[in-house]
Design a protein around this motif. Structure first.
Motif, PDB file in Angstrom:
ATOM      1  N   TYR A   1      18.286  32.358  73.128  1.00 50.25           N
ATOM      2  CA  TYR A   1      18.883  33.614  72.692  1.00 50.25           C
ATOM      3  C   TYR A   1      18.681  34.703  73.745  1.00 50.25           C
ATOM      4  O   TYR A   1      17.558  34.926  74.233  1.00 50.25           O
ATOM      5  CB  TYR A   1      18.288  34.061  71.362  1.00 50.25           C
TER       6      TYR A   1
ATOM      7  N   ARG B   1      20.200  35.820  65.968  1.00 50.47           N
ATOM      8  CA  ARG B   1      20.292  34.610  65.152  1.00 50.47           C
ATOM      9  C   ARG B   1      21.213  34.814  63.954  1.00 50.47           C
ATOM     10  O   ARG B   1      21.758  33.844  63.419  1.00 50.47           O
ATOM     11  CB  ARG B   1      18.896  34.210  64.646  1.00 50.47           C
TER      12      ARG B   1
ATOM     13  N   PRO C   1      19.694  31.827  59.666  1.00 49.93           N
ATOM     14  CA  PRO C   1      19.203  32.240  60.982  1.00 49.93           C
ATOM     15  C   PRO C   1      17.870  31.601  61.363  1.00 49.93           C
ATOM     16  O   PRO C   1      17.549  31.497  62.552  1.00 49.93           O
ATOM     17  CB  PRO C   1      19.072  33.764  60.845  1.00 49.93           C
TER      18      PRO C   1
ATOM     19  N   PRO D   1      20.833  28.956  64.848  1.00 49.67           N
ATOM     20  CA  PRO D   1      20.522  27.911  65.821  1.00 49.67           C
ATOM     21  C   PRO D   1      21.261  26.614  65.514  1.00 49.67           C
ATOM     22  O   PRO D   1      21.487  26.264  64.359  1.00 49.67           O
ATOM     23  CB  PRO D   1      19.007  27.746  65.680  1.00 49.67           C
TER      24      PRO D   1
END
Length: 768
Positions: A479, A534, A226, A539
């Protein structure tokens, strides 16, 4: 219709004959045979009916495929004259045509999908990653490992890339948030890995070497975290040292390695690792025990639970929804065992990591056993399994029972469906990955020299009508942010999925995962809310698909997920009355096991047992050494288990073992060490025979072994054909043959025996 005699190549002939027991392929054969054999049957049947009704003929002169039988004239019993066996055959023929009609429906691409023709590639593609540029990075195996290529789906062409400067066969691979590929480890020789690490930049097609890892890694797994960093686990250092037990994290911000010094654990080849909703990394298999790895600080493992089937070497696993993992098939035998007699399993299991107490549960089994396959997550959430072997042979051997048929698992019904078959067997070293147009590239995995190819599978959803289209998307999203997807089909869109880019080798895809963002239809397109976690969406780059009510996906657009997750709005809570925080009671380290014993159960298996002296252990670590000093963890068993069977071993080798108990408070001291020689006993010598007056023969010999379970006594009347007449206990050196006849000449020999086998024979003695 394709006839058996006109099949294009040997691969197809082998496939049709060896798989006739499976419905689809057997029906294909039946269709060809019956179409030829019953070429005129339909016309014949009409004639039979016509002439039976008219009563003009009761017997045909030519009898297709059936023996001629005497037929009595039954005209006195009925007004209709009919050859009964002919009419029955016509009924059967009609039923057969009905079956063919149903099979034709089952073979519809809208039901089973469709494979493309094979195309030749320059090498066998053993590692593959779909890049944000829309091309596929891949490289081959063994001595050709340093020959990376780019395949362009738009032109179906391969272009050679600059070489790395090292053999990157058997490496791990994953994506960094910026779309570059992190490659770890490589090939010095079998079971011996490189410590090297590299980054491939798709924008420049260049390789950059990173600082070396702590040691070599051969068959490691990469997992994007994450944070955007990458966890690297497992991989063999060398045959002398064994597995690299220390996980490492590549830190993108500092371009350096962080060692998880408190998380040492022996893991199998290419372990199935997934980022869980709690931010930890879940190890699903192929070992039976599943665990969480906390990658913060120096790292820490914690137990989750055991899967039901057991070890699934050469199986596969996929996270088919947030926190939900499917694991299927595989073999209980050692990865490269040459003496395996157990066929792979057809079972599959699922676990939900979002549950309060995650537990493995069986789901529906596949149509047949399978190993060495690939599992690919599709944009509709289903899982496609391609290729593999159904046999017991070693991974390095050519399968005798290829798994040509693809299968698809539907998470909604938790059921499997048989899909279209590959044109050629693809098992060990095959790769499969999702393309942006919703098709699946499947490359190599074929045994044999000079066989290098790929083919592409079009799932059923591509045959169910026109696609929706995407006209615009942002190149990157943050996000939790809302973004707009332009499409003229907004009102018909039923689902949106984001698919992480694939990075696959040796049957395990280290990159793929699925995310389902929320959305609403607006004028000109869709408002979509990006994932906020995440943990569910590490990502990096994703394929974004929109799907209509028929389940037909668009061609995906590739977007980058980056930026910070939005901070949640705090909810006011009343100030609680202060309560003193209790002091945590540390968990006591479990007591050490004792009385460890080992016995050779066969030529390749050693059975261990020990005494459990603890009441608070979470499990036991079993360690093994081949030199008596350098031990590696080979298995972890659950609490209260007091036995372990170590299979797939090599004869004529001495193995040493020790066991320790563990829990959250730590690990106990080790048990005693036991050594077991996996070898036949030494042969007895100095065999003599004494004959009594009644003819009975007493044999005596010297016992030269310390690992026999007994002695086998054999007798012959001619000195050539010996028969075993008795087995004595271990450590005995005498035997009386009470059944020997007077004045009869006998020949005797003795061998020591154990579960591994018989020793050489002693000298032969002859009675007067």
């Amino acid at each position: 219709m394709v006839s058996l005699v006109s099949m294009e190549n040997e691969d197809l002939r082998q496939r049709f004959f060896s798989k006739a027991k499976l419905l689809i392929n057997s029906i294909d054969i039946m269709r060809a045979i019956f179409q030829s054999a019953f070429l005129g049957m339909s016309e014949e049947c009409f004639r039979v009916w016509d002439e039976s009704i008219r009563g003009s003929k009761t017997m045909w002169n030519r009898d297709w495929l059936f023996r001629r039988r005497p037929v009595r004239n039954r005209s006195k019993r009925t007004s209709i004259h009919h050859p009964t066996d002919r009419l029955v055959r016509c009924f059967l023929f009609g039923a057969f045509l009905s079956i063919l009609s149903s099979v034709s429906v089952a073979q519809d691409p809208a039901t089973v999908g469709q494979w493309s023709a094979r195309t030749q590639w320059p090498y066998k593609a053993v590692h593959a990653a779909f890049l944000p540029t829309g091309k596929v990075l891949w490289w081959p195996s063994f001595d050709y490992g340093d020959n990376p290529y780019l395949w362009d789906p738009a032109t179906n062409t391969n272009t050679a890339l600059p070489q790395v400067g090292a053999n990157i066969f058997c490496a791990g691979l994953s994506f960094l948030p910026n779309g570059t590929v992190l490659l770890t480890g490589g090939h010095i020789g079998s079971w011996t890995g490189l410590p090297n690490a590299y980054i491939f930049d798709p924008s420049t097609s260049t390789w950059n070497r990173l600082p070396d890892m702590n040691a070599g890694r051969w068959y490691p797994t990469n997992t994007t975290l994450p944070t955007g960093d990458v966890l690297v686990t497992s991989g063999w250092i060398s045959t002398r040292t064994g597995v690299n037990v220390e996980p490492q994290v590549w830190q993108t911000a500092t371009s350096s390695w962080r060692n998880l010094t408190a998380a040492h654990l022996v893991l199998p080849f290419y372990p199935f690792m997934f980022v869980a909703p709690n931010g930890k990394v879940f190890c699903a298999g192929p070992s039976q025990t599943s665990r969480y790895l906390d990658t913060s600080g120096s790292g820490a493992w914690s137990l989750v639970g055991d899967s039901n089937y057991g070890v699934r070497n050469w199986g596969s696993a996929v996270m088919y929804d947030i926190g939900k993992v499917l694991m299927m098939d595989g073999s209980p035998c050692a990865p490269y065992a040459t003496d395996c007699t157990t066929v792979p399993t057809e079972t599959a299991e699922i676990i939900d990591l979002t549950a309060a107490n995650p537990t493995w549960q069986y789901t529906a089994p596949m149509a047949g056993p399978r190993k060495l396959h690939n599992a690919t997550l599709l944009p509709d959430g289903k899982v496609l399994v391609t290729g593999g072997s159904r046999g017991t042979e070693s991974a390095n051997a050519t399968p005798t029972d290829w798994a040509y048929e693809s299968e698809m698992w539907d998470p909604a019904s938790e059921s499997w469906s048989t899909m279209a078959s590959l044109s050629v067997g693809r098992a060990y070293h095959a790769t499969a990955l999702l393309l942006p147009d919703g098709r699946v590239l499947c490359a190599d995995g074929q045994q044999g020299s000079g066989v290098k190819s790929a083919e592409i599978y079009s799932p059923p959803y591509l045959f169910r009508g026109s696609r929706p289209s995407i006209t615009s998307v942002p190149t990157s999203i943050s996000y939790g942010a809302q973004f707009f997807v332009g499409t003229p089909d907004g009102g018909s869109i039923a689902n949106i999925t984001m698919m992480a880019l694939s990075a696959v080798t040796h049957g395990f895809n280290m990159g793929q995962r699925i995310v389902r963002p929320s959305f609403s239809a607006v004028s000109g397109g869709l408002n979509v809310v990006a994932p906020s976690s995440r943990n569910s969406t590490p990502p990096g780059y994703y394929m974004l698909f929109i799907q209509n009510g028929n389940g037909v996906p668009s061609v995906a657009r590739i977007i980058q997920v980056s930026g910070s997750a939005p901070s949640p709005t705090p909810t006011p809570t009343p100030t609680p009355t202060a309560t003193p925080t209790p002091t945590a009671t540390p968990t006591a380290t479990p007591a050490a096991p004792t009385n460890l014993t080992g016995i050779a159960a066969s030529a390749s298996t050693i059975n261990l047992s020990w005494t459990d002296n603890s009441s608070n252990e979470a499990g036991f670590n079993v360690e093994r050494a081949t030199n008596g000093t350098t031990f590696t963890n080979i298995s972890t068993v659950g609490a209260n288990v007091t036995a372990y069977s170590d299979a797939g071993l090599v004869t004529s080798t001495t193995y040493s073992y020790r066991v320790s108990a563990f829990n959250s408070g730590g690990t106990s001291v080790y048990s005693n060490t036991v050594s077991v020689a996996l070898s036949v006993p030494a042969a007895p010598t100095n065999l003599t025979a004494t004959v009594a007056k009644n003819g009975q023969v007493t044999l005596s010999w010297k016992d030269n072994s310390n690992n026999e379970t007994g002695f086998q006594v054999e007798r012959s009347s001619d000195g050539n054909a010996f028969t075993a007449i008795a087995t004595t206990a271990a450590n005995t050196t005498k035997y009386k043959d009470a059944k020997a006849a007077k004045r009869q000449t006998y020949f005797y020999r003795v061998a020591a025996k154990n579960n591994v086998g018989l020793s050489n024979y002693s000298n032969v003695v002859t009675t007067p």
